[in-house]
Write a protein that holds these residues in place. Structure first.
Motif, PDB file in Angstrom:
ATOM      1  N   LEU A 218       0.808  -1.215   0.000  1.00 26.63           N
ATOM      2  CA  LEU A 218       0.000   0.000   0.000  1.00 26.63           C
ATOM      3  C   LEU A 218       0.841   1.265   0.000  1.00 26.63           C
ATOM      4  O   LEU A 218       0.399   2.310  -0.470  1.00 26.63           O
ATOM      5  CB  LEU A 218      -0.937   0.002   1.220  1.00 26.63           C
ATOM      6  N   TYR A 219       2.057   1.172   0.511  1.00 25.28           N
ATOM      7  CA  TYR A 219       2.917   2.356   0.573  1.00 25.28           C
ATOM      8  C   TYR A 219       3.319   2.852  -0.815  1.00 25.28           C
ATOM      9  O   TYR A 219       3.777   3.989  -0.965  1.00 25.28           O
ATOM     10  CB  TYR A 219       4.178   2.049   1.391  1.00 25.28           C
ATOM     11  N   LEU A 242      -8.680   9.494  -4.405  1.00 30.52           N
ATOM     12  CA  LEU A 242     -10.017   8.912  -4.549  1.00 30.52           C
ATOM     13  C   LEU A 242      -9.952   7.582  -5.290  1.00 30.52           C
ATOM     14  O   LEU A 242     -10.605   6.600  -4.897  1.00 30.52           O
ATOM     15  CB  LEU A 242     -10.925   9.894  -5.289  1.00 30.52           C
ATOM     16  N   PHE A 243      -9.153   7.517  -6.336  1.00 34.08           N
ATOM     17  CA  PHE A 243      -9.000   6.274  -7.099  1.00 34.08           C
ATOM     18  C   PHE A 243      -8.401   5.168  -6.226  1.00 34.08           C
ATOM     19  O   PHE A 243      -8.897   4.029  -6.197  1.00 34.08           O
ATOM     20  CB  PHE A 243      -8.119   6.535  -8.318  1.00 34.08           C
ATOM     21  N   ALA A 244      -7.353   5.499  -5.484  1.00 36.24           N
ATOM     22  CA  ALA A 244      -6.725   4.498  -4.618  1.00 36.24           C
ATOM     23  C   ALA A 244      -7.663   4.060  -3.507  1.00 36.24           C
ATOM     24  O   ALA A 244      -7.703   2.874  -3.137  1.00 36.24           O
ATOM     25  CB  ALA A 244      -5.433   5.061  -4.034  1.00 36.24           C
ATOM     26  N   SER A 245      -8.443   4.994  -2.973  1.00 39.64           N
ATOM     27  CA  SER A 245      -9.363   4.641  -1.900  1.00 39.64           C
ATOM     28  C   SER A 245     -10.465   3.710  -2.375  1.00 39.64           C
ATOM     29  O   SER A 245     -10.845   2.769  -1.668  1.00 39.64           O
ATOM     30  CB  SER A 245      -9.975   5.922  -1.321  1.00 39.64           C
ATOM     31  N   ALA A 273      -7.365   3.591   8.213  1.00 41.87           N
ATOM     32  CA  ALA A 273      -6.066   4.234   8.431  1.00 41.87           C
ATOM     33  C   ALA A 273      -5.417   4.589   7.095  1.00 41.87           C
ATOM     34  O   ALA A 273      -4.840   5.678   6.928  1.00 41.87           O
ATOM     35  CB  ALA A 273      -5.155   3.320   9.236  1.00 41.87           C
ATOM     36  N   PHE A 274      -5.543   3.689   6.115  1.00 42.24           N
ATOM     37  CA  PHE A 274      -4.996   3.957   4.792  1.00 42.24           C
ATOM     38  C   PHE A 274      -5.740   5.100   4.108  1.00 42.24           C
ATOM     39  O   PHE A 274      -5.130   6.039   3.577  1.00 42.24           O
ATOM     40  CB  PHE A 274      -5.075   2.687   3.948  1.00 42.24           C
ATOM     41  N   ALA A 279      -5.995  10.793   2.408  1.00 39.93           N
ATOM     42  CA  ALA A 279      -6.752  12.037   2.311  1.00 39.93           C
ATOM     43  C   ALA A 279      -5.990  13.193   2.947  1.00 39.93           C
ATOM     44  O   ALA A 279      -5.930  14.298   2.384  1.00 39.93           O
ATOM     45  CB  ALA A 279      -8.115  11.859   2.985  1.00 39.93           C
ATOM     46  N   LEU A 280      -5.404  12.951   4.111  1.00 42.60           N
ATOM     47  CA  LEU A 280      -4.620  14.000   4.773  1.00 42.60           C
ATOM     48  C   LEU A 280      -3.425  14.405   3.920  1.00 42.60           C
ATOM     49  O   LEU A 280      -3.131  15.597   3.760  1.00 42.60           O
ATOM     50  CB  LEU A 280      -4.153  13.511   6.143  1.00 42.60           C
TER      51      LEU A 280
END
Length: 337
Positions: A218-219, A242-245, A273-274, A279-280
């Motif tokens: 995920l990193y 947004l795409f990754a989420s 958490a991811f 987003a942050l």
């Protein structure tokens, strides 16, 4: 004259009605989209990302406070699509309407700019619009479940946490994208499109690998976020996040990739958490970059104005906007004083 006034009033009413219905339709569509992916925590089912909260907050900034009936109507339609209409459903409608309204009012109070061009705008959206305001919808919603006996008191906190984070993710991931779309005025030039296509192609290969690989990768998403923020600011970073989420949510609900073999609670914590860290990163990093670019442009304009003033002074002319005074200009021929 009276006929003209009545026609204008009628037109305003029709436009307002269309706005309310459009907000309700978008809210309902976002709700149905969010319900496609669900996770079970305790005795309740929740959505990791609840897009209607982001739609509602963006609609308030686009149309103003008067569109709140559309939010309430959309929330009511979503609830009616899931279950029969009961008095307890009105509590959920009230909570889902009050949360974005409070977020809008708090953000307006802080001088929030929808372009997210300052670091303070990104911080305000995160901590006021998402984390603080969404406490209302989660508390009202889960409290209603407990009061009506549909959820045991011992399951309040896990479900409340999942509800709160899902609503907050909707604000952090959906609201910036919609505000960006509403404020778009022109398309980037051809050179920018080429780089954007390259970034999209790389993201299309890396993000599915990171979110569906059995190895925890995920990193790998974060270098893409940094690239998108550096080169395309808010537009690139928000769309990439947004795409990754979305892909991470699909993997989490299917129990594949880095979410395989985890309990539902562990999946919820790892996914949120991811999503939250992405987003942050996208919001705050792009806000800092935009703020630095604006500061640089201001300094460049000030330097250009200073250069123009120095050029006029060197040529012996009065700077633009200042009337000549005694001593300005080249010396004249000798004569009487």
């Amino acid at each position: 004259m009276a006929t003209v006034v009545r026609t204008r009033d009628r037109r305003r009413v029709v436009v307002y009605g269309f706005q309310v219905l459009a907000v309700a339709a978008c809210y309902y569509a976002a709700g149905r989209l969010g319900l496609l992916r669900q996770l079970a925590v305790g005795d309740a089912v929740f959505t990791p990302i609840w897009p209607p909260t982001g739609v509602a907050l963006a609609a308030l900034f686009v149309f103003g406070l008067r569109c709140w009936p559309g939010i309430a109507l959309g929330a009511l339609l979503v609830i009616m699509s899931l279950t029969a209409l009961r008095p307890a459903a009105l509590g959920n409608v009230a909570g889902n309407t009050a949360a974005p309204l409070c977020a809008y009012l708090m953000l307006r109070r802080t001088g929030f700019r929808t372009g997210l061009s300052r670091l303070r705008d990104g911080v305000a959206l995160v901590f006021l619009g998402a984390l603080a305001a969404m406490l209302i919808s989660s508390t009202v919603g889960v409290g209603t479940l407990v009061l009506t006996g549909r959820l045991g008191a011992d399951g309040f906190w896990p479900v409340w946490l999942a509800w709160w984070v899902g609503d907050a993710m909707g604000v952090l991931l959906v609201t910036p994208a919609l505000l960006l779309l509403a404020g778009a005025h022109r398309a980037p030039d051809l050179a920018r499109w080429k780089e954007a296509l390259v970034l999209a192609a790389v993201a299309g290969g890396v993000v599915p690998l990171a979110t569906h690989s059995g190895i925890s990768l995920l990193y790998l998403v974060y270098p893409l976020l940094i690239w998108a923020a550096l080169r395309f600011q808010l537009a690139g970073s928000v769309l990439c996040a947004l795409f990754a989420s979305v892909l991470a949510t699909v993997a989490a609900t299917d129990g594949t990739g880095p979410f395989a073999g985890l309990t539902r609670t562990e999946v919820m914590f790892k996914l949120q958490a991811f999503n939250g860290s992405m987003a942050l990163t996208s919001l705050l990093l792009s806000a800092v970059i935009i703020e630095q670019h604006n500061t640089r442009r201001s300094v460049e304009r000030a330097c250009q104005e200073l250069v123009e003033v120095l050029e006029h002074l060197t040529a012996g002319e009065a700077p633009p906007g200042r009337a000549p005074v005694d001593g300005d200009g080249p010396p004249g021929p000798p004569g009487r004083r």
